[in-house]
Motif scaffolding. Sequence first.
Motif, PDB file in Angstrom:
ATOM      1  N   GLU A  66      28.892  25.698  36.156  1.00 13.21           N
ATOM      2  CA  GLU A  66      30.184  24.050  37.303  1.00 13.21           C
ATOM      3  C   GLU A  66      31.294  24.703  36.166  1.00 13.21           C
ATOM      4  N   ILE A  67      31.867  24.928  34.673  1.00 11.58           N
ATOM      5  CA  ILE A  67      33.441  25.896  34.805  1.00 11.58           C
ATOM      6  C   ILE A  67      33.710  27.123  34.601  1.00 11.58           C
ATOM      7  N   VAL A  68      32.648  27.702  35.412  1.00 15.70           N
ATOM      8  CA  VAL A  68      32.911  28.529  35.729  1.00 15.70           C
ATOM      9  C   VAL A  68      33.744  28.761  36.986  1.00 15.70           C
ATOM     10  N   ARG A  69      33.102  27.860  37.536  1.00 17.37           N
ATOM     11  CA  ARG A  69      32.499  28.136  38.981  1.00 17.37           C
ATOM     12  C   ARG A  69      34.484  26.895  39.206  1.00 17.37           C
ATOM     13  N   CYS A  70      34.799  25.864  38.692  1.00 15.30           N
ATOM     14  CA  CYS A  70      35.678  25.009  38.973  1.00 15.30           C
ATOM     15  C   CYS A  70      37.089  26.002  38.489  1.00 15.30           C
ATOM     16  N   ARG A  71      36.815  26.858  37.600  1.00 16.63           N
ATOM     17  CA  ARG A  71      38.069  28.258  37.236  1.00 16.63           C
ATOM     18  C   ARG A  71      38.053  28.863  37.921  1.00 16.63           C
ATOM     19  N   GLU A  72      36.614  29.228  39.039  1.00 17.47           N
ATOM     20  CA  GLU A  72      37.429  30.637  39.850  1.00 17.47           C
ATOM     21  C   GLU A  72      37.551  29.614  40.751  1.00 17.47           C
ATOM     22  N   GLU A  73      37.349  27.835  41.419  1.00 16.53           N
ATOM     23  CA  GLU A  73      38.130  27.844  42.860  1.00 16.53           C
ATOM     24  C   GLU A  73      39.669  27.333  42.188  1.00 16.53           C
ATOM     25  N   ALA A  74      39.973  27.181  40.694  1.00 10.51           N
ATOM     26  CA  ALA A  74      41.704  27.213  40.603  1.00 10.51           C
ATOM     27  C   ALA A  74      42.095  27.856  40.735  1.00 10.51           C
ATOM     28  N   GLY A  75      41.542  29.132  39.883  1.00  8.36           N
ATOM     29  CA  GLY A  75      42.005  30.539  40.976  1.00  8.36           C
ATOM     30  C   GLY A  75      41.820  30.780  41.950  1.00  8.36           C
ATOM     31  N   ARG A  76      41.883  30.513  42.475  1.00 11.42           N
ATOM     32  CA  ARG A  76      41.461  30.856  44.127  1.00 11.42           C
ATOM     33  C   ARG A  76      41.994  29.972  44.643  1.00 11.42           C
ATOM     34  N   HIS A  77      42.629  28.907  44.330  1.00 15.57           N
ATOM     35  CA  HIS A  77      43.618  27.737  45.084  1.00 15.57           C
ATOM     36  C   HIS A  77      44.812  28.431  44.390  1.00 15.57           C
ATOM     37  N   ALA A  78      44.902  28.516  43.182  1.00 17.95           N
ATOM     38  CA  ALA A  78      46.012  28.875  42.444  1.00 17.95           C
ATOM     39  C   ALA A  78      47.152  30.693  43.451  1.00 17.95           C
ATOM     40  N   GLY A  79      46.066  31.208  43.664  1.00 17.04           N
ATOM     41  CA  GLY A  79      46.429  33.117  44.249  1.00 17.04           C
ATOM     42  C   GLY A  79      46.398  32.443  45.709  1.00 17.04           C
ATOM     43  N   GLU A  80      46.257  31.931  46.336  1.00 10.22           N
ATOM     44  CA  GLU A  80      46.993  31.337  47.771  1.00 10.22           C
ATOM     45  C   GLU A  80      47.982  30.911  47.539  1.00 10.22           C
ATOM     46  N   ILE A  81      49.279  30.633  46.430  1.00 12.20           N
ATOM     47  CA  ILE A  81      50.323  30.100  46.321  1.00 12.20           C
ATOM     48  C   ILE A  81      51.136  31.369  45.963  1.00 12.20           C
ATOM     49  N   GLY A  82      50.109  32.422  44.976  1.00 10.27           N
ATOM     50  CA  GLY A  82      50.375  33.512  44.508  1.00 10.27           C
ATOM     51  C   GLY A  82      50.579  33.028  43.099  1.00 10.27           C
ATOM     52  N   CYS A  83      49.932  32.378  42.318  1.00 13.55           N
ATOM     53  CA  CYS A  83      49.669  32.389  40.663  1.00 13.55           C
ATOM     54  C   CYS A  83      48.686  32.427  40.539  1.00 13.55           C
ATOM     55  N   ALA A  84      48.439  32.379  39.055  1.00 11.68           N
ATOM     56  CA  ALA A  84      47.129  32.602  38.294  1.00 11.68           C
ATOM     57  C   ALA A  84      47.317  31.308  37.817  1.00 11.68           C
ATOM     58  N   VAL A  85      45.462  30.641  36.579  1.00  9.96           N
ATOM     59  CA  VAL A  85      45.724  30.098  36.057  1.00  9.96           C
ATOM     60  C   VAL A  85      44.953  31.112  34.803  1.00  9.96           C
ATOM     61  N   ALA A  86      45.415  30.395  33.848  1.00  6.33           N
ATOM     62  CA  ALA A  86      44.965  30.871  31.970  1.00  6.33           C
ATOM     63  C   ALA A  86      44.562  29.333  31.556  1.00  6.33           C
ATOM     64  N   ALA A  87      43.525  30.013  30.803  1.00  8.14           N
ATOM     65  CA  ALA A  87      42.935  29.095  30.084  1.00  8.14           C
ATOM     66  C   ALA A  87      43.272  28.962  28.549  1.00  8.14           C
ATOM     67  N   LEU A  88      45.052  28.598  28.325  1.00  9.60           N
ATOM     68  CA  LEU A  88      45.673  28.892  26.816  1.00  9.60           C
ATOM     69  C   LEU A  88      45.901  27.698  27.296  1.00  9.60           C
ATOM     70  N   ALA A  89      45.941  27.248  25.454  1.00  8.77           N
ATOM     71  CA  ALA A  89      46.178  25.808  25.697  1.00  8.77           C
ATOM     72  C   ALA A  89      48.086  25.971  25.280  1.00  8.77           C
ATOM     73  N   THR A  90      48.960  26.811  24.776  1.00  6.46           N
ATOM     74  CA  THR A  90      50.035  26.626  24.641  1.00  6.46           C
ATOM     75  C   THR A  90      50.533  27.906  25.413  1.00  6.46           C
ATOM     76  N   SER A  91      51.596  27.529  26.411  1.00  5.49           N
ATOM     77  CA  SER A  91      52.532  29.057  26.845  1.00  5.49           C
ATOM     78  C   SER A  91      52.850  30.211  25.681  1.00  5.49           C
TER      79      SER A  91
END
Length: 363
Positions: A66-91
């Motif tokens: 489920e964690i993998v699926r949620c990360r994939e979903e987050a990445g897909r939705h972010a990609g639709e508006i031209g950004c990406a997701v990163a599991a980083l605790a600070t930038s």
Amino acid sequence: MRTVGVEEELLLVDPETGEPRALSAAVLARVSLGDAGQDVFEKELHEQMLEFATHPQADMERLHAEIVRCREEAGRHAGEIGCAVAALATSPLPVTPSIGVNRRYEWMADQYGVVVQEQLVLGCHVHVSVESDEEGVAVIDRVRPWLPVLTALSANSPFWQGRDSSYSSYRSRVWQRWPSAGPTELFGSAETYHRRVADMLATGTILDDGMIYFDVRLSQRYPTVEFRVADVCLDAGTAVVVAALARALVDTAAREWREGGEPAAHSVSLLRLAAWRAARSGLTEELLHPATMRRMPAETVVRALLDHVGEALAADGDLDRVREGVAALLRHGNGARVQRELLERTGSLRDVVTECVRRTQAA
């Protein structure tokens, strides 16, 4: 078997530059267009963050999926508006955080000033089911000395505003700026716990129960204890290891309570030192041993945690998974070490973020 749920906060970044993007509202708008995911993703304090929460799971393999699926979903939705997701605790790259439009967030910004403005940090919260508030508080009292070890295992925030912070988990240090954050004294009973929370609210210093930022707290919404000491983990497998260890700590503490065992009486002062040491060292140097509060090699302290919860891990069917996951972390390093090695190899924080985006969505 106790159920476990995980909340992860992900950083929204530009896929080309690696810089954080304040697009959480746009991502959530994409989520709302579909039927799935609306009960999973939530907004957070800053617009550069996106949070998701898994469903309660008893099986760690299902939790991992489920964690993998949620990360994939987050990445897909972010990609639709031209950004990406990163599991980083600070930038890793410099950022000026944008506060979300929300009356609660506006109150916090007015009350806490620069603390809110700089609070772009991303954690992993683990919820473990308990039978009652009384059991939950007994658990909170008994897991206190072991929490810094979870911080060390999950540490994934070595960089702050474009510089090496010299910490493995700088997120945890930034988080301590909140007036209600950190380790707690022994409560002894649910009545005392709730009275302490009521007294804190009565000061007017915090807005509501949601700002009870104890390292471990009784959840507002669920019959769980919530562990709040971990960085968001670079790899989904590390998040599962932390979740399994949290459940085993709850099992072990609840058993000790039922059998009449007393919690360790370490002072908050010592617990703060242990938390600082874990944030500074991660898995590369020394930690404070939970029994003695004296410095020992990190691997020795991690092994002590495995010994402490070994019976519970075996009973839950998690022993082999956790042993293998911990061995890999000790051998290859946590997210902080991975990020530093990436920077050493590439010389570019942008490249660090790019690789972390890829690893965030790897199974």
